[in-house]
Design an enzyme around this catalytic site. Structure first.
Site, PDB file in Angstrom:
ATOM      1  CG  ASN A  38     -37.133   3.711  47.142  1.00  0.00           C
ATOM      2  OD1 ASN A  38     -36.410   3.283  48.036  1.00  0.00           O
ATOM      3  ND2 ASN A  38     -38.038   2.952  46.545  1.00  0.00           N
TER       4      ASN A  38
ATOM      5  CD  GLU B 104     -38.210  -0.224  48.498  1.00  0.00           C
ATOM      6  OE1 GLU B 104     -38.163  -1.376  48.984  1.00  0.00           O
ATOM      7  OE2 GLU B 104     -37.590   0.108  47.468  1.00  0.00           O
TER       8      GLU B 104
ATOM      9  CG  ASP C  59     -40.094   3.842  43.437  1.00  0.00           C
ATOM     10  OD1 ASP C  59     -40.354   3.804  42.217  1.00  0.00           O
ATOM     11  OD2 ASP C  59     -39.458   2.944  44.034  1.00  0.00           O
TER      12      ASP C  59
ATOM     13  CG  ASN D 245     -41.570   0.544  41.253  1.00  0.00           C
ATOM     14  OD1 ASN D 245     -40.384   0.430  40.955  1.00  0.00           O
ATOM     15  ND2 ASN D 245     -42.011   0.307  42.476  1.00  0.00           N
TER      16      ASN D 245
ATOM     17  CG  ASP E 162     -37.528   7.545  42.125  1.00  0.00           C
ATOM     18  OD1 ASP E 162     -38.087   7.069  43.123  1.00  0.00           O
ATOM     19  OD2 ASP E 162     -36.596   6.968  41.507  1.00  0.00           O
TER      20      ASP E 162
ATOM     21  CG  ASP F 110     -31.823   0.596  44.855  1.00  0.00           C
ATOM     22  OD1 ASP F 110     -32.472   1.319  45.633  1.00  0.00           O
ATOM     23  OD2 ASP F 110     -32.094  -0.603  44.675  1.00  0.00           O
ATOM     24  CG  HIS F 111     -34.849   4.597  44.091  1.00  0.00           C
ATOM     25  ND1 HIS F 111     -35.872   4.727  43.173  1.00  0.00           N
ATOM     26  CD2 HIS F 111     -34.880   3.298  44.492  1.00  0.00           C
ATOM     27  CE1 HIS F 111     -36.480   3.574  43.031  1.00  0.00           C
ATOM     28  NE2 HIS F 111     -35.910   2.681  43.815  1.00  0.00           N
TER      29      HIS F 111
END
Length: 261
Positions: free
Chosen positions: A7, A34, A151, A153, A222, A251-252
């Site tokens: 991501n 993303e 990802d 989530n 992930d 941030d990933h």
DNA sequence: ATGGCCGCGATCCGCGGA
């Protein structure tokens, strides 16, 4: 073969990191999530210059997935089946020919679902997971190596986050979320990182806020989920955590699996 | 777990993210 998921949190803002990472990591197939841009705004020239084919499924401003690959895909499917009205660009699948047959790889950006008491967002997440399960069940009948990477989530287990108490009421960790994830897993999919890691693996996401990276306040969301035919060929996995310490990071971090095909 | 972030697209704020 090395297959990775990342991501990237905005591919245009992250193109320098992406190029540097591709050179260093040298994956054969990459699932991005993303990308946060439309197809014609994707920085494809920089990627193609490194020898990758680029397939995108973008939308304006947010969401968007892509699949980069050294092999040219034989076919590409965009959109997760099951809801024609769903406009979010969160899913694409590509099929490749390798020695011995076909493999399929999907890039998945599962809805966040927060706030978890929202009348629209959380039900959208759970509904999307049901559609993913239906798609996955259908694909299993092909008896092909299939890698559902992205990802999710979803924090599958308490030890996949730094403090389960904190995540108790979060859409990423609610019992209904984890149950929907397990339903997919129990169709016959293997969580590649879980299967190859002794003890507790590291995380794949650390929030930008509150010094989460420095404090190792991370979560593992992930995942690469493998059909039996893919799991049979799995040799190892790696979480490329050092990328989180680069300048202007996502941030990933990238997560990758190695296969004997 | 948010005082302290970030990307994007509309403008110097709001939304979405996790």
């Amino acid at each position: 073969m090395k297959i990775a998921t990342w991501n990237i949190n905005g591919v245009r803002a992250r193109i320098e990191n992406l190029v540097a990472w591709l050179k260093e990591s040298n994956p054969d197939i990459v699932c991005l999530q993303e990308i946060k841009c439309q197809d014609d705004a994707f920085p494809r020239l920089e990627i193609e210059a490194l020898g990758y084919h680029v397939e995108t499924h973008g939308q304006k401003g947010f969401n968007g997935v892509a699949i980069l690959s050294k092999l040219k895909p034989d076919e590409v499917m965009r959109r997760l089946p099951g809801d024609e009205a769903d406009e979010h660009a969160r899913f694409m699948e590509a099929a490749f020919s390798v020695e011995g047959g076909a493999i399929r790889v999907a890039s998945i950006y599962l809805p966040n679902g927060n706030p978890s008491n929202d009348p629209v967002k959380y039900p959208y997440k759970i509904g999307w997971m049901g559609r993913l399960e239906a798609y996955a069940r259908e694909r299993l009948a092909l008896e092909e190596p299939l890698i559902l990477a992205g990802d999710y989530n979803v924090i599958p287990e308490p030890h996949d986050c730094w403090d389960p108490k904190v995540w108790e009421n979060d859409a990423l960790f609610l019992p209904a979320t984890r149950q929907a994830f397990r339903k997919i897993e129990h169709l016959g999919f293997t969580d590649a990182v879980r299967a190859t890691t002794d003890g507790v693996p590291t995380y794949t996401f650390w929030d930008y806020q509150a010094g989460a990276w420095q404090k190792n306040w991370g979560i593992r969301i992930d995942h690469l989920m493998l059909s039996p035919e893919a799991a049979d060929r799995l040799t190892s996995t790696v979480i490329e955590k050092h990328v989180r310490a680069w300048e202007k990071p996502s941030d990933h971090v990238p997560v990758a699996a190695y296969f004997s095909f």
